[in-house]
Design a protein around this motif. Structure first.
Motif, PDB file in Angstrom:
ATOM      1  N   ASN A 383       0.862  -1.185   0.000  1.00 36.76           N
ATOM      2  CA  ASN A 383       0.000   0.000   0.000  1.00 36.76           C
ATOM      3  C   ASN A 383       0.897   1.233   0.000  1.00 36.76           C
ATOM      4  N   ASN A 479      -8.141  -4.231   3.992  1.00 36.04           N
ATOM      5  CA  ASN A 479      -7.264  -4.076   2.823  1.00 36.04           C
ATOM      6  C   ASN A 479      -5.896  -4.667   3.116  1.00 36.04           C
ATOM      7  N   ALA A 481      -2.311  -4.743   3.468  1.00 38.54           N
ATOM      8  CA  ALA A 481      -1.357  -3.644   3.632  1.00 38.54           C
ATOM      9  C   ALA A 481       0.061  -4.057   3.266  1.00 38.54           C
TER      10      ALA A 481
END
Length: 671
Positions: A383, A479, A481
């Motif tokens: 990310n 999400n 990461a």
């Protein structure tokens, strides 16, 4: 011991230190037998010289008025004082309805004394006071020697007890006060000076030194200890001095738990012991039946009453199940204490004796075949808004509550990077798959590849890890990461341990929660027979069952708490590296170190122990098979006949042989 999160807890607090009363009682009994032996020895000379049969043998006649009464008086002292332990033993065994060795000896000397006394007071025949005297003399000597041997077999336990120092240097307001070890409590601070023994389990507060823990763990090399490291009571300090924060009182110490464990294991009876006990009971019955039958045969075929009596007494003495009764307990006492000195703690005697039947050893990977010290090798962000340091910072928040080696590796990296660890809320361990919690308002997951697979989450593009690396993924608010890879070195001793198992025709299987690539790499490097990877704790149990259904006798090694179901299912459960959880572990055997060589040592020692037991049982029964017919007089017409004294001597020799054989037991211990 794969990626499951073992929450920190207090060590088990159930064990009590062994009382020393039993040992002191044993020493008193040895002294008692020694004293009785010397009194009887002094009376033996005049008794022999006043006995008619001895005078005839010497070609003299030293009879005088009242000589038979003097002989009777001295023999009565020998019978009552010398024979007292056997007579009281007879009464105890009759009360308990378990006639055994003391019953047989007591019965034999009572018959011999009563018959000889009747001769003095008018019954026609020949007394055998001298046989009675020499029989009691040899039995006292035999018991004295045997008890010293028994004490020798228990000496390893005594050495463990002596490891605990009686005094400690307690630090109060920077002043040192000498106090008794058993007065120490949790959170007290003690000073350990150079060359002294550590007085309590605890954690080093300040200072550093090298400690010799060989008597406690079998680890022969001194171990470096610095601030924050755990120390065990009884270990010997090198040249440094340090302060220790005490973890718990003396009765809860690791050493006290070991002593309690050894004491319990020595008292517990295994299948081999129960077999020996049954054989000893049958031998007692055979002794009485054969003794009475021998008496009736010789007396009814026209021999003198004294000859028939002598045959019966000899048969009963020879048949004493003494060696048989000691054959297994001596080996048990020796093996259990000796194993504890080498860091092999036997909780279940049957599990230990069954170690000789093992055909397959199932190894947990982390901390057993590998060092168990994970080091972060890579931090990868997936990310663009999150830097590597942020990923490990969030991961460390969740890992701070775990003792797992992966958690330790992550926390060490955070410490090296001087990153402050944030607090967590709603922490939850996902069994065998990872952890989740709220950190700074975000939901964070630190999870294994198995979790991704189970939840059908695709592994992100750009993911790379070599075969020896373990991976954890970091998810922030659903999400992906990034991920952290950690590597764990294979222990230098592992290859040798696996090779020794091969030589013993024992298969080695790797059972791990780690990914298949890591498992395949470790298995191939060590030359193991096979591996089973990505297995959760509850699935380990099924894998053990599957092996057992194929006819394998399975030993499972793993963490005493996390792998409890699988350890309980295995034929022999071996918990490794669980020193503080001795009493909590479901395993039958606990290894203080996580060294794979210890597992091999355990199996070889189990085989050696069983061999000693069988050797002793064969000797103890085989001796009776040969000696009993000779005592009954089967070779009487060939001029071969055993006297009660020779019978007693043979019985004593058989007991001493069993004791010496047990004392020769050794642990083949390689580092």
């Amino acid at each position: 011991m794969e990626h499951q999160h073992k929450i920190k807890k207090d060590p088990c607090k159930t064990a009590q230190p062994m009382k020393m009363g039993a040992h002191n009682h044993h020493a008193t009994m040895i002294e008692d037998f020694k004293k009785r032996f010397y009194v009887v020895l002094i009376l033996t000379v005049p008794i022999m010289l006043l006995s008619t049969i001895i005078q005839r043998f010497m070609g003299v006649n030293w009879q005088f008025t009242g000589s038979s009464y003097i002989l009777f008086a001295m023999s009565t002292i020998v019978f009552i004082y010398g024979g007292w332990p056997f007579l009281t033993g007879l009464v105890s065994e009759v009360k308990a309805k378990t006639p055994g060795m003391m019953f047989l000896i007591g019965f034999a000397i009572t018959v011999a004394y009563s018959y000889s006394a009747a001769i003095v007071f008018g019954l026609k025949g020949m007394d055998f006071f001298w046989e009675l005297d020499t029989l009691i003399l040899i039995m006292l000597l035999g018991h004295w020697i045997e008890m010293r041997s028994v004490m020798g077999a228990s000496n390893e336990l005594e050495l463990l007890v002596q490891l605990m120092p009686s005094d400690a240097h307690k630090v109060i307001d920077d002043k040192v006060h000498d106090v008794k070890t058993d007065t120490l409590n949790e959170k007290d601070i003690i000073l350990v000076k150079p060359g002294e023994k550590v007085a309590a389990d605890g954690i080093i507060l300040e200072g550093e030194s090298y400690l010799n823990e060989s008597m406690l763990t079998g680890e022969s090399k001194p171990v470096k200890k610095v601030a924050g490291d755990k120390v065990i009571a009884g270990s010997i300090n090198g040249n440094g001095s340090f302060k220790v924060t005490v973890s718990h009182g003396a009765k809860d110490s690791y050493l006290s738990q070991v002593i309690k464990l050894v004491d319990d294991a020595q008292k517990s009876k295994s299948q081999t012991q129960l077999l020996a006990d049954t054989a000893a009971k049958w031998l007692t019955i055979i002794a009485l039946v054969t003794g009475i039958s021998t008496f009736l045969y010789w007396f009814l075929t026209g021999h003198t009453l004294s000859f028939a009596m002598e045959r019966m007494v000899t048969v009963i003495v020879i048949c004493c199940p003494h060696a048989l009764g000691l054959a297994v307990p001596l080996v048990v006492a020796k093996s259990t204490a000796l194993a504890a000195k080498h860091g092999l703690l036997i909780k279940n005697r049957n599990a230990f004796e069954d170690s000789r039947k093992i055909t397959t050893v199932v190894f947990d990977k982390t901390g057993t075949l590998t060092v168990g010290k994970f080091e972060v090798s890579k931090i990868v962000s997936l990310n663009k808004d999150l830097k590597e340091n942020e990923i490990i910072r969030l991961a460390s928040a969740l890992e701070q509550k775990s003792e797992h080696p992966i958690a330790t590796g992550i926390l060490q990296k955070v410490k090296d990077l001087s990153i402050k660890i944030p607090a967590t809320e709603k922490f939850n361990a996902i069994a065998g798959k990872g952890v989740e919690a709220i950190v700074e308002g975000k939901k964070i997951l630190v999870i294994s590849p198995g979790y991704l697979k189970e939840n059908k989450i695709t592994i992100p593009d750009g993911f790379t890890a070599d075969d020896t690396e373990t991976v954890v993924f970091v998810v922030v608010d659903k999400n992906m990461a990034g991920y952290i890879t950690l590597s764990d070195k294979i222990r230098p001793e592992s290859a040798g341990a696996i090779n020794t198992l091969k030589q013993e025709n024992i298969k080695s299987i790797l059972l791990t929660g780690d990914n298949s690539k890591v498992a395949a790499s470790v298995s191939k490097t060590l030359g193991m027979d096979s591996f089973i990877a990505e297995v959760l704790p509850d699935q380990k149990l099924k894998e053990i069952k599957a092996l057992q259904q194929k006819g394998e006798f399975v030993a499972m090694t793993g963490d005493g708490v996390n792998d409890a179901p699988a350890l309980a299912q295995a034929d022999v459960g071996i918990a490794v590296g669980s020193g503080s959880d001795i009493a909590a572990a479901t395993a039958g055997i606990v290894l203080v170190n996580s060294n794979p060589n210890d597992i091999v040592s355990l199996i070889l020692f189990g085989k050696a122990t069983y061999r000693k037991m069988i050797q002793n049982l064969v000797w103890a029964t085989g001796y009776n098979v040969i000696a009993l017919p000779l005592a009954a007089g089967v070779l009487y017409n060939q001029g071969i006949v055993l006297s009660p004294a020779i019978g007693a001597a043979l019985m004593t020799v058989s007991t001493v042989v069993v004791a010496i054989n047990a004392s020769l037991l050794k642990v083949k211990y390689t580092k």
